[in-house]
Design a protein around this motif. Sequence first.
Motif, short mmCIF file in Angstrom:
data_model
loop_
_atom_site.label_atom_id
_atom_site.label_comp_id
_atom_site.label_asym_id
_atom_site.label_seq_id
_atom_site.Cartn_x
_atom_site.Cartn_y
_atom_site.Cartn_z
N ASP A 136 0.81 -0.57 -0.28
CA ASP A 136 0.09 -0.25 -0.16
C ASP A 136 1.11 0.93 0.08
O ASP A 136 1.56 1.59 0.98
CB ASP A 136 -0.58 0.15 0.85
CG ASP A 136 -1.85 -0.68 1.47
OD1 ASP A 136 -2.48 -0.88 0.34
OD2 ASP A 136 -1.62 -2.05 1.88
N VAL A 137 0.81 2.79 -0.97
CA VAL A 137 1.84 3.26 -1.06
C VAL A 137 0.71 4.90 -1.25
O VAL A 137 1.88 5.47 -1.10
CB VAL A 137 2.17 3.43 -2.57
CG1 VAL A 137 3.33 2.29 -2.20
CG2 VAL A 137 1.70 3.15 -3.84
N ALA A 138 -0.81 4.27 -1.10
CA ALA A 138 -1.02 5.79 -0.99
C ALA A 138 -2.32 5.93 -0.58
O ALA A 138 -2.77 4.11 -1.16
CB ALA A 138 -0.91 6.49 -2.10
N LEU A 139 -3.48 6.82 -0.27
CA LEU A 139 -4.17 6.08 -0.55
C LEU A 139 -5.17 5.62 -1.44
O LEU A 139 -5.08 6.10 -2.09
CB LEU A 139 -5.32 6.97 -0.03
CG LEU A 139 -5.39 7.51 1.59
CD1 LEU A 139 -6.24 8.91 2.08
CD2 LEU A 139 -5.85 6.56 2.84
N HIS A 195 -4.22 2.83 -9.06
CA HIS A 195 -5.00 3.23 -8.17
C HIS A 195 -6.73 2.48 -8.18
O HIS A 195 -6.93 2.23 -9.24
CB HIS A 195 -5.99 5.06 -8.96
CG HIS A 195 -6.34 5.74 -7.91
ND1 HIS A 195 -7.80 6.24 -8.81
CD2 HIS A 195 -7.14 5.47 -6.64
CE1 HIS A 195 -7.69 6.77 -7.47
NE2 HIS A 195 -7.73 6.82 -6.79
N ALA A 198 -1.60 16.70 -5.60
CA ALA A 198 -2.39 14.87 -4.95
C ALA A 198 -3.35 16.24 -4.15
O ALA A 198 -3.29 16.70 -3.84
CB ALA A 198 -1.12 14.39 -4.18
N ALA A 234 -1.27 11.64 2.48
CA ALA A 234 -1.45 10.82 2.54
C ALA A 234 -1.97 10.21 1.22
O ALA A 234 -2.69 8.61 0.53
CB ALA A 234 -2.92 10.86 3.62
N HIS A 235 -2.53 10.36 -0.15
CA HIS A 235 -2.38 10.33 -1.33
C HIS A 235 -1.92 10.71 -2.36
O HIS A 235 -1.51 10.17 -3.55
CB HIS A 235 -4.11 11.26 -1.96
CG HIS A 235 -5.22 11.57 -1.18
ND1 HIS A 235 -5.83 11.86 -0.41
CD2 HIS A 235 -6.64 10.56 -1.90
CE1 HIS A 235 -7.09 11.73 0.17
NE2 HIS A 235 -7.27 10.70 -0.72
N ALA A 236 -0.19 10.91 -1.95
CA ALA A 236 0.69 11.08 -2.45
C ALA A 236 1.12 9.95 -2.60
O ALA A 236 2.24 9.80 -2.23
CB ALA A 236 1.28 12.43 -2.14
N ALA A 237 1.32 9.41 -3.65
CA ALA A 237 2.23 7.76 -3.63
C ALA A 237 3.92 8.02 -3.67
O ALA A 237 3.83 8.91 -4.89
CB ALA A 237 1.21 6.40 -5.01
N ALA A 261 5.59 9.59 -2.59
CA ALA A 261 6.27 10.22 -1.78
C ALA A 261 7.98 10.59 -1.05
O ALA A 261 8.76 11.15 -1.63
CB ALA A 261 5.22 11.80 -0.66
#
Length: 324
Positions: free
Chosen positions: A19-22, A75, A147, A151-154, A156
């Motif tokens: 899991d890399v972002a929301l 995504h 983003a 939390a939405h930034a994969a 980072a």
Amino acid sequence: MTETVEESTLPLRVQRIDDVALGVKAFEMAHADGLPLPPAQAGAHIELQLPGGLARSYSLLNAPGETQRYVIAVHRTPDSAGGSRHMHESLNVGDALVASAPRNHFALDEAARHTCLIAGGIGITPLLSMAHRMNATGQSWELHVCARTPAHAAFADEVRALAAAGANASCHFHFDQVPGGQPLDIDALVRSQPDDVHFYCCGPTGMLAGFEAATAHCAQRRHVEYFAAKAEAAVAGGFSVELARSRLTLEVPPGRSILDVVLDAGIAVATSCREGICGSCETRILEGEADHRDALLSPEEQALNQSMMICCSGARSRKLVLDL
């Protein structure tokens, strides 16, 4: 009816899922038989064959030239037609997949003095591979990540590490749903750059439309990758297609694409996205004028009228002669 042309395929096995972002998972895959994988250029993608006859293209985000693994990120879209839902809900470490060899319609210009990368959400993936490559070649680059929230930034942390490791590199984050946050002003960013900079953008359709408007004056230095259809498919019909190699002439009726009619006639054509974004069905034009609706060919390439994506493009002339 034949749906696709047989092409060289790669048997892969999932060896890691993170899991890399929301709403975003990364999938690391290796050759199922332990063999080296074909090396990929920066910006390349692979096409995965998924259950239910689905085929989905995903950008490779790892360093170009790696042959022991491919890494993609997916995504989970709320309106998924099955691709991202399967990847998120059903795929596990150890599962087998079949993929195409890497293809590249979003190539990096390695002669550019400076490169400005703009990522929206999951659009970070092909730009990461470009950052890896430019660090390897010593090119100058900057990356703007857009983003909703951190939390939405994969990826980072990886972006920051790449920028820190580059000889002349920087990264900037733009979060528009945090207190005081503002969306990236793409027009202002483009205007602030010297007139020899190359611009790359990958992200949501709305962002890409704004990017194309902001870079209209330097179209020869802009590079765009779409994840969804750029325009509605041409399905007005009312023209014929002559298939030169097959010696067939077919009528394209309203509501049908050229691809539909060609497949119904039993002609094998490679196809995947059916939206003009993957390039699988690109076909050479021998005669006639196409009504281009794809997101791959540049306006200059469309004006040359040498090839077309028959999944979504139609005809402006009464007849098209195609190299099929």
